[in-house]
Design a protein around this motif. Sequence first.
Motif, PDB file in Angstrom:
ATOM      1  N   ASP A   1       0.857  -1.177   0.000  1.00 49.18           N
ATOM      2  CA  ASP A   1       0.000   0.000   0.000  1.00 49.18           C
ATOM      3  C   ASP A   1       0.896   1.232   0.000  1.00 49.18           C
ATOM      4  N   VAL A   2       0.562   2.206  -0.822  1.00 47.83           N
ATOM      5  CA  VAL A   2       1.321   3.460  -0.875  1.00 47.83           C
ATOM      6  C   VAL A   2       0.371   4.605  -0.548  1.00 47.83           C
ATOM      7  N   VAL A   3       0.833   5.497   0.312  1.00 44.31           N
ATOM      8  CA  VAL A   3       0.011   6.609   0.763  1.00 44.31           C
ATOM      9  C   VAL A   3       0.830   7.893   0.640  1.00 44.31           C
ATOM     10  N   LEU A   4       0.314   8.835  -0.133  1.00 41.26           N
ATOM     11  CA  LEU A   4       0.946  10.137  -0.298  1.00 41.26           C
ATOM     12  C   LEU A   4       0.139  11.155   0.485  1.00 41.26           C
ATOM     13  N   GLN A   5       0.769  11.786   1.453  1.00 35.40           N
ATOM     14  CA  GLN A   5       0.121  12.801   2.294  1.00 35.40           C
ATOM     15  C   GLN A   5       0.696  14.165   1.931  1.00 35.40           C
ATOM     16  N   SER A   6      -0.170  15.087   1.499  1.00 35.23           N
ATOM     17  CA  SER A   6       0.275  16.440   1.180  1.00 35.23           C
ATOM     18  C   SER A   6       0.443  17.247   2.457  1.00 35.23           C
ATOM     19  N   ARG A   7       1.567  17.929   2.561  1.00 34.51           N
ATOM     20  CA  ARG A   7       1.805  18.854   3.675  1.00 34.51           C
ATOM     21  C   ARG A   7       2.089  20.247   3.131  1.00 34.51           C
ATOM     22  N   HIS A   8       1.748  20.429   1.872  1.00 36.86           N
ATOM     23  CA  HIS A   8       2.046  21.672   1.171  1.00 36.86           C
ATOM     24  C   HIS A   8       0.831  22.594   1.227  1.00 36.86           C
ATOM     25  N   ASP A   9       1.056  23.895   1.062  1.00 34.35           N
ATOM     26  CA  ASP A   9      -0.058  24.837   1.069  1.00 34.35           C
ATOM     27  C   ASP A   9      -0.717  24.977  -0.302  1.00 34.35           C
ATOM     28  N   ARG A  10      -0.148  24.293  -1.309  1.00 33.56           N
ATOM     29  CA  ARG A  10      -0.742  24.247  -2.649  1.00 33.56           C
ATOM     30  C   ARG A  10      -1.019  22.795  -3.008  1.00 33.56           C
ATOM     31  N   ALA A  11      -1.886  22.605  -3.984  1.00 31.59           N
ATOM     32  CA  ALA A  11      -2.166  21.246  -4.447  1.00 31.59           C
ATOM     33  C   ALA A  11      -0.907  20.627  -5.038  1.00 31.59           C
ATOM     34  N   LEU A  12      -0.737  19.318  -4.807  1.00 32.95           N
ATOM     35  CA  LEU A  12       0.376  18.574  -5.384  1.00 32.95           C
ATOM     36  C   LEU A  12      -0.122  17.820  -6.608  1.00 32.95           C
ATOM     37  N   CYS A  13       0.738  17.676  -7.593  1.00 33.33           N
ATOM     38  CA  CYS A  13       0.415  16.903  -8.782  1.00 33.33           C
ATOM     39  C   CYS A  13       1.456  15.811  -8.975  1.00 33.33           C
ATOM     40  N   VAL A  14       0.966  14.636  -9.332  1.00 30.71           N
ATOM     41  CA  VAL A  14       1.801  13.478  -9.616  1.00 30.71           C
ATOM     42  C   VAL A  14       1.435  13.022 -11.022  1.00 30.71           C
ATOM     43  N   SER A  15       2.425  12.741 -11.833  1.00 34.66           N
ATOM     44  CA  SER A  15       2.161  12.240 -13.170  1.00 34.66           C
ATOM     45  C   SER A  15       1.309  10.982 -13.077  1.00 34.66           C
ATOM     46  N   SER A  16       0.273  10.897 -13.891  1.00 34.71           N
ATOM     47  CA  SER A  16      -0.592   9.710 -13.848  1.00 34.71           C
ATOM     48  C   SER A  16       0.175   8.447 -14.236  1.00 34.71           C
ATOM     49  N   ASP A  17       1.296   8.610 -14.928  1.00 36.83           N
ATOM     50  CA  ASP A  17       2.139   7.458 -15.262  1.00 36.83           C
ATOM     51  C   ASP A  17       2.960   6.977 -14.078  1.00 36.83           C
ATOM     52  N   SER A  18       3.021   7.785 -13.014  1.00 36.31           N
ATOM     53  CA  SER A  18       3.820   7.432 -11.842  1.00 36.31           C
ATOM     54  C   SER A  18       2.997   6.926 -10.672  1.00 36.31           C
ATOM     55  N   TRP A  19       1.671   7.026 -10.759  1.00 35.69           N
ATOM     56  CA  TRP A  19       0.806   6.587  -9.663  1.00 35.69           C
ATOM     57  C   TRP A  19       0.128   5.283 -10.068  1.00 35.69           C
ATOM     58  N   PRO A  20       0.058   4.296  -9.146  1.00 35.59           N
ATOM     59  CA  PRO A  20      -0.498   2.988  -9.518  1.00 35.59           C
ATOM     60  C   PRO A  20      -1.984   3.034  -9.881  1.00 35.59           C
ATOM     61  N   LEU A  21      -2.314   2.238 -10.886  1.00 33.98           N
ATOM     62  CA  LEU A  21      -3.703   2.058 -11.326  1.00 33.98           C
ATOM     63  C   LEU A  21      -4.379   1.018 -10.451  1.00 33.98           C
ATOM     64  N   SER A  22      -5.676   0.845 -10.580  1.00 35.22           N
ATOM     65  CA  SER A  22      -6.422  -0.084  -9.734  1.00 35.22           C
ATOM     66  C   SER A  22      -5.969  -1.542  -9.818  1.00 35.22           C
ATOM     67  N   PRO A  23      -5.393  -2.038 -10.938  1.00 35.21           N
ATOM     68  CA  PRO A  23      -4.918  -3.428 -10.873  1.00 35.21           C
ATOM     69  C   PRO A  23      -3.610  -3.584 -10.096  1.00 35.21           C
TER      70      PRO A  23
ATOM     71  N   PRO B   1      -4.183  20.407  -0.789  1.00 31.94           N
ATOM     72  CA  PRO B   1      -3.399  20.653   0.420  1.00 31.94           C
ATOM     73  C   PRO B   1      -3.966  19.893   1.625  1.00 31.94           C
ATOM     74  N   GLY B   2      -3.119  19.150   2.301  1.00 34.12           N
ATOM     75  CA  GLY B   2      -3.516  18.397   3.483  1.00 34.12           C
ATOM     76  C   GLY B   2      -4.207  17.076   3.195  1.00 34.12           C
ATOM     77  N   ALA B   3      -4.491  16.788   1.935  1.00 34.66           N
ATOM     78  CA  ALA B   3      -5.216  15.563   1.582  1.00 34.66           C
ATOM     79  C   ALA B   3      -4.268  14.381   1.423  1.00 34.66           C
ATOM     80  N   THR B   4      -4.864  13.197   1.328  1.00 31.06           N
ATOM     81  CA  THR B   4      -4.127  11.944   1.202  1.00 31.06           C
ATOM     82  C   THR B   4      -4.564  11.228  -0.072  1.00 31.06           C
ATOM     83  N   LEU B   5      -3.596  10.638  -0.756  1.00 31.50           N
ATOM     84  CA  LEU B   5      -3.850   9.831  -1.941  1.00 31.50           C
ATOM     85  C   LEU B   5      -3.345   8.427  -1.639  1.00 31.50           C
ATOM     86  N   SER B   6      -4.174   7.428  -1.868  1.00 25.79           N
ATOM     87  CA  SER B   6      -3.809   6.044  -1.574  1.00 25.79           C
ATOM     88  C   SER B   6      -3.857   5.199  -2.836  1.00 25.79           C
ATOM     89  N   GLY B   7      -2.956   4.241  -2.904  1.00 27.69           N
ATOM     90  CA  GLY B   7      -2.916   3.294  -4.013  1.00 27.69           C
ATOM     91  C   GLY B   7      -2.160   2.053  -3.561  1.00 27.69           C
TER      92      GLY B   7
END
Length: 148
Positions: A44-66, A107-113
């Motif tokens: 499981d990978v969890v990205l937690q933003s601690r930045h005051d602006r939105a973070l962007c991750v390339s969709s090619d770098s974040w795992p898909l549902s499979p 900002p402050g949100a979490t992304l899980s994959g």
Amino acid sequence: MGKRIGMAAVLVIAMASCASVRAPLAPDAYQLDILDNPAERRFDVVLQSRHDRALCVSSDSWPLSPGTLRAENTGVYLETATGILPLQGQFVSVYCPGGCGEVRVEPGATLSGFFAYSAFGDADRIAADASRQLHYALAPQACRRSVR
């Protein structure tokens, strides 16, 4: 005279392209946690933003549902007792005119994959290897401010 105008145009284009490059984030702008989940045969990978602006991750770098990436990525591999196992993406490479998009983390949100053990080979053999360790090089950036 025409040569000068051409050179000026090249200089303006070069400056504009440099202006679009995003600076790397400070190490404390986000936290990436990798948790081995043997019951589900995945990491499981969890990205937690601690930045005051939105973070962007390339969709090619974040795992898909499979539990894998769209394309192979040398920044993601599994270290095992028998050696290094590269990620087996859905495709060897991907070309998207204009880019393949980004995953946005407010900002402050979490992304899980997750990355499935099977994305690196035989899930049973990987589950039996207690020394397994996922290496995941992720480089989120501050999202560009949208123009509306």
